[in-house]
Design an enzyme around this catalytic site. Structure first.
Site, short mmCIF file in Angstrom:
data_model
loop_
_atom_site.label_atom_id
_atom_site.label_comp_id
_atom_site.label_asym_id
_atom_site.label_seq_id
_atom_site.Cartn_x
_atom_site.Cartn_y
_atom_site.Cartn_z
N SER A 196 0.84 -1.20 0.00
CA SER A 196 0.00 0.00 0.00
C SER A 196 0.88 1.25 0.00
O SER A 196 2.01 1.21 0.45
CB SER A 196 -0.91 0.01 1.22
OG SER A 196 -1.73 1.16 1.21
N LYS B 218 -4.51 -7.23 2.39
CA LYS B 218 -4.51 -6.09 1.44
C LYS B 218 -5.89 -5.94 0.80
O LYS B 218 -6.36 -4.82 0.56
CB LYS B 218 -3.42 -6.29 0.37
CG LYS B 218 -3.34 -5.18 -0.67
CD LYS B 218 -3.05 -3.84 -0.04
CE LYS B 218 -2.63 -2.71 -0.93
NZ LYS B 218 -3.15 -2.55 -2.26
N HIS C 229 -8.00 -4.32 3.39
CA HIS C 229 -7.48 -2.94 3.49
C HIS C 229 -8.08 -2.07 2.38
O HIS C 229 -8.57 -0.96 2.62
CB HIS C 229 -5.95 -2.99 3.39
CG HIS C 229 -5.25 -1.71 3.12
ND1 HIS C 229 -5.25 -1.09 1.88
CD2 HIS C 229 -4.50 -0.91 3.93
CE1 HIS C 229 -4.54 0.01 1.95
NE2 HIS C 229 -4.07 0.15 3.18
N ASN C 230 -8.07 -2.58 1.16
CA ASN C 230 -8.59 -1.78 0.04
C ASN C 230 -10.10 -1.64 0.12
O ASN C 230 -10.65 -0.59 -0.24
CB ASN C 230 -8.16 -2.39 -1.29
CG ASN C 230 -6.72 -2.07 -1.63
OD1 ASN C 230 -5.92 -1.79 -0.73
ND2 ASN C 230 -6.36 -2.12 -2.88
N GLU D 299 -10.61 1.06 2.43
CA GLU D 299 -10.25 2.32 1.74
C GLU D 299 -11.44 2.82 0.91
O GLU D 299 -11.72 4.02 0.89
CB GLU D 299 -9.05 1.99 0.85
CG GLU D 299 -8.42 3.11 0.12
CD GLU D 299 -7.26 2.58 -0.73
OE1 GLU D 299 -6.24 2.11 -0.17
OE2 GLU D 299 -7.37 2.61 -1.97
N1 LIG Z 1 -1.12 2.27 -8.39
C1 LIG Z 1 -1.44 1.99 -7.12
O1 LIG Z 1 -1.85 2.85 -6.36
C2 LIG Z 1 -1.27 0.58 -6.57
C3 LIG Z 1 -1.21 0.43 -5.18
C4 LIG Z 1 -1.00 -0.83 -4.64
C5 LIG Z 1 -0.91 -1.93 -5.47
N2 LIG Z 1 -1.02 -1.78 -6.82
C6 LIG Z 1 -0.89 -3.00 -7.65
O2 LIG Z 1 0.45 -3.04 -8.16
C7 LIG Z 1 0.45 -3.68 -9.43
C8 LIG Z 1 1.08 -2.73 -10.44
O3 LIG Z 1 0.32 -1.53 -10.45
P1 LIG Z 1 0.85 -0.19 -11.12
O4 LIG Z 1 -0.01 0.89 -10.60
O5 LIG Z 1 2.32 -0.08 -11.01
O6 LIG Z 1 0.45 -0.49 -12.65
P2 LIG Z 1 0.95 0.26 -13.96
O7 LIG Z 1 1.54 1.58 -13.66
O8 LIG Z 1 -0.18 0.18 -14.91
O9 LIG Z 1 2.14 -0.68 -14.49
C9 LIG Z 1 1.86 -1.98 -14.91
C10 LIG Z 1 3.17 -2.72 -15.14
O10 LIG Z 1 2.85 -4.03 -15.59
C11 LIG Z 1 3.38 -4.21 -16.91
N3 LIG Z 1 2.44 -4.96 -17.75
C12 LIG Z 1 1.15 -4.64 -18.01
N4 LIG Z 1 0.62 -5.55 -18.83
C13 LIG Z 1 1.60 -6.45 -19.10
C14 LIG Z 1 1.66 -7.63 -19.90
N5 LIG Z 1 0.60 -8.07 -20.58
N6 LIG Z 1 2.82 -8.31 -19.92
C15 LIG Z 1 3.91 -7.87 -19.24
N7 LIG Z 1 3.91 -6.77 -18.46
C16 LIG Z 1 2.77 -6.08 -18.40
C17 LIG Z 1 3.58 -2.81 -17.46
O11 LIG Z 1 4.54 -2.85 -18.49
P3 LIG Z 1 4.59 -1.68 -19.59
O12 LIG Z 1 5.44 -0.61 -19.00
O13 LIG Z 1 5.20 -2.34 -20.77
O14 LIG Z 1 3.18 -1.24 -19.86
C18 LIG Z 1 4.04 -2.08 -16.20
O15 LIG Z 1 5.38 -2.38 -15.91
C19 LIG Z 1 -1.00 -4.05 -9.74
O16 LIG Z 1 -1.24 -5.37 -9.33
C20 LIG Z 1 -1.78 -3.06 -8.88
O17 LIG Z 1 -3.08 -3.51 -8.57
C21 LIG Z 1 -1.18 -0.54 -7.40
#
Ligand SMILES: NC(=O)c1ccc[n+]([C@@H]2O[C@H](COP(=O)([O-])OP(=O)(O)OC[C@H]3O[C@@H](n4cnc5c(N)ncnc54)[C@H](OP(=O)(O)O)[C@@H]3O)[C@@H](O)[C@H]2O)c1
Length: 299
Positions: A125, A175, A178-179, A182
C-alpha cells in the site's frame, strides 16, 4: 544484495528507486524495455530484455518481485510458458507484490512449491506516494521464504510499516480487506464534500480540507491527497466523475457474503462506484481526484 523486479510501472519504478537508495542491486525487466533502460541510464537498475536474462543475472537463492496487473498478466509471468516457474530453481522465491486475489496466490504457491520454489504474497500500500515516504508492506508465506524476502520488504516499507501477516495468502487477504476499507473511507469523504459543494455556504473546500488536517478526527492521508487535488484543481474539472475499481472492493464484499459478515458501508461504497459510471456528480470527482492523487489512476 541482489533483487529481481518484473514490472516498472507506477509502483515497480518507485520500488526500484527505494531499493537502489538502500544500496540493493536491482535487476529489472519491463515489457516496454525502454522504461528499464531509462532507469538503468540513471544507475537505478540493471536492465534486462527478458525473464531468462533476469534469472541469469541473479545468483541463487533468488528473490524475484512481480509488480504487474493482477490476473492473467501475473499468472503468465509466474506460471506461463517461459515464465518464472520454468526458469527459477529450487530454493528461489517469487514475490507477488501486486493486488492478486488471495485464492490465486494460494493456488500458485502450491504449484510452484512442486518445483521447490516458494511464493510470498505481498500486499503493498502507499501508491505513488510510497516511493518517497515508504510503503506499507504486508506479506504472507512460509517462514524460510519470508526470511529471504524480509530485507527487501522492510526497505520498501516506512518505519513500522511491515508485517508478516501469516501463511501464504495472508498478505493479499489483508490487502484485499485494506482496500475494501479504503473504498468505504473514500466514499465517506466524497459524500461529505459533495454535500458541502451543494450546500448553502460558498466554502473554500481546499481551505476546509486543509484545516481539517489540523486537530480534526478526519485527519488522514486521504484527506491530505484530496486537499492537494482541491488546491491545485478547484472544482476538479481535471477528473471524470466515473470511478473505476480494480477488484479488491468486490472481492471484499464477496468474502463477506461467503462468511456472512456484514460490511454494509464497504458494499455501499462499491455500489456507489458502479453507480458513478452511469451518473457522475461531484462526489465521483472527489473519489477520482483521490485515486489520481495517491495511485496515479487516470480512469
Ligand atoms: N497504483 C497503485 O496505487 C497501486 C497500489 C498498490 C498496489 N497496486 C498494484 O500493483 C500492481 C502494479 O500496479 P501499477 O499501478 O504499477 O500499474 P501500472 O503503472 O499500470 O504498471 C503496470 C506494469 O505491468 C506491466 N504490464 C502490463 N501488462 C503487461 C503484460 N501483458 N505483460 C507484461 N507486463 C505487463 C507494465 O509494463 P509496460 O510498461 O510495458 O506497460 C508495467 O510495468 C498491480 O497489481 C496493482 O493492482 C497498485
Amino acid at each position: 544484495m541482489q533483487v529481481g523486479l518484473i514490472g516498472l510501472g507506477r509502483m515497480g519504478a518507485g520500488m526500484a528507486q527505494r531499493w537502489h537508495a538502500a544500496g540493493y542491486d536491482v535487476v529489472a525487466y519491463n515489457r516496454t524495455v525502454a522504461k528499464a533502460e531509462a532507469l538503468a541510464a540513471r544507475g537505478v537498475v540493471t536492465a534486462v530484455n527478458d525473464l531468462k536474462g533476469l534469472v541469469e543475472k541473479l545468483t541463487g537463492p533468488r528473490v524475484v518481485y512481480v509488480m504487474v496487473p493482477a490476473g492473467e498478466v501475473t499468472e503468465d509471468i509466474i506460471l506461463g510458458q517461459g515464465g518464472l516457474m520454468e526458469l527459477l530453481q529450487a530454493g528461489d522465491v517469487v514475490v507477488d507484490a501486486g493486488n492478486s486475489h488471495y485464492p490465486d496466490s494460494v493456488r500458485r504457491a502450491k504449484i510452484v512449491a512442486q518445483h521447490g520454489i516458494e511464493l510470498v504474497d505481498q500486499g503493498t500500500s502507499g501508491g505513488i506516494l510510497g516511493a518517497t515516504q515508504g510503503y506499507c508492506v504486508m506479506v504472507g508465506g512460509v517462514a524460510a521464504a519470508v526470511a529471504l524476502v524480509e530485507p527487501f520488504a522492510r526497505s520498501l516499507a516506512m518505519e513500522n510499516g511491515y508485517i508478516h501477516a501469516g501463511e501464504v495468502g495472508a498478505g493479499h487477504y489483508v490487502k484485499m480487506i485494506h482496500n475494501g476499507m479504503e473504498y468505504g473511507m473514500m466514499q465517506s469523504l466524497a459524500e461529505g464534500f459533495n454535500l458541502l459543494h451543494e450546500g448553502p455556504y460558498a466554502i473554500d473546500l481546499a481551505d476546509l480540507a486543509k484545516t481539517w488536517q489540523h486537530g480534526s478526527i478526519l485527519q488522514s492521508l486521504l484527506l491530505e491527497v484530496l486537499t492537494d487535488q482541491l488546491r491545485e484543481h478547484g472544482t476538479l474539472e481535471h477528473v471524470s466523475p466515473q470511478v473505476s475499481d480494480s477488484g479488491e472492493g468486490q472481492w471484499t464484499v464477496e468474502e463477506a457474503l461467503q462468511r456472512k459478515v456484514p460490511v454494509p458501508a464497504i458494499t455501499a461504497a462499491l455500489f456507489a462506484r458502479y453507480d458513478s459510471r452511469k451518473r457522475g456528480d461531484f462526489a465521483g470527482k472527489v473519489l477520482a481526484a483521490m485515486r489520481l492523487g495517491f495511485g496515479g489512476h487516470t480512469s
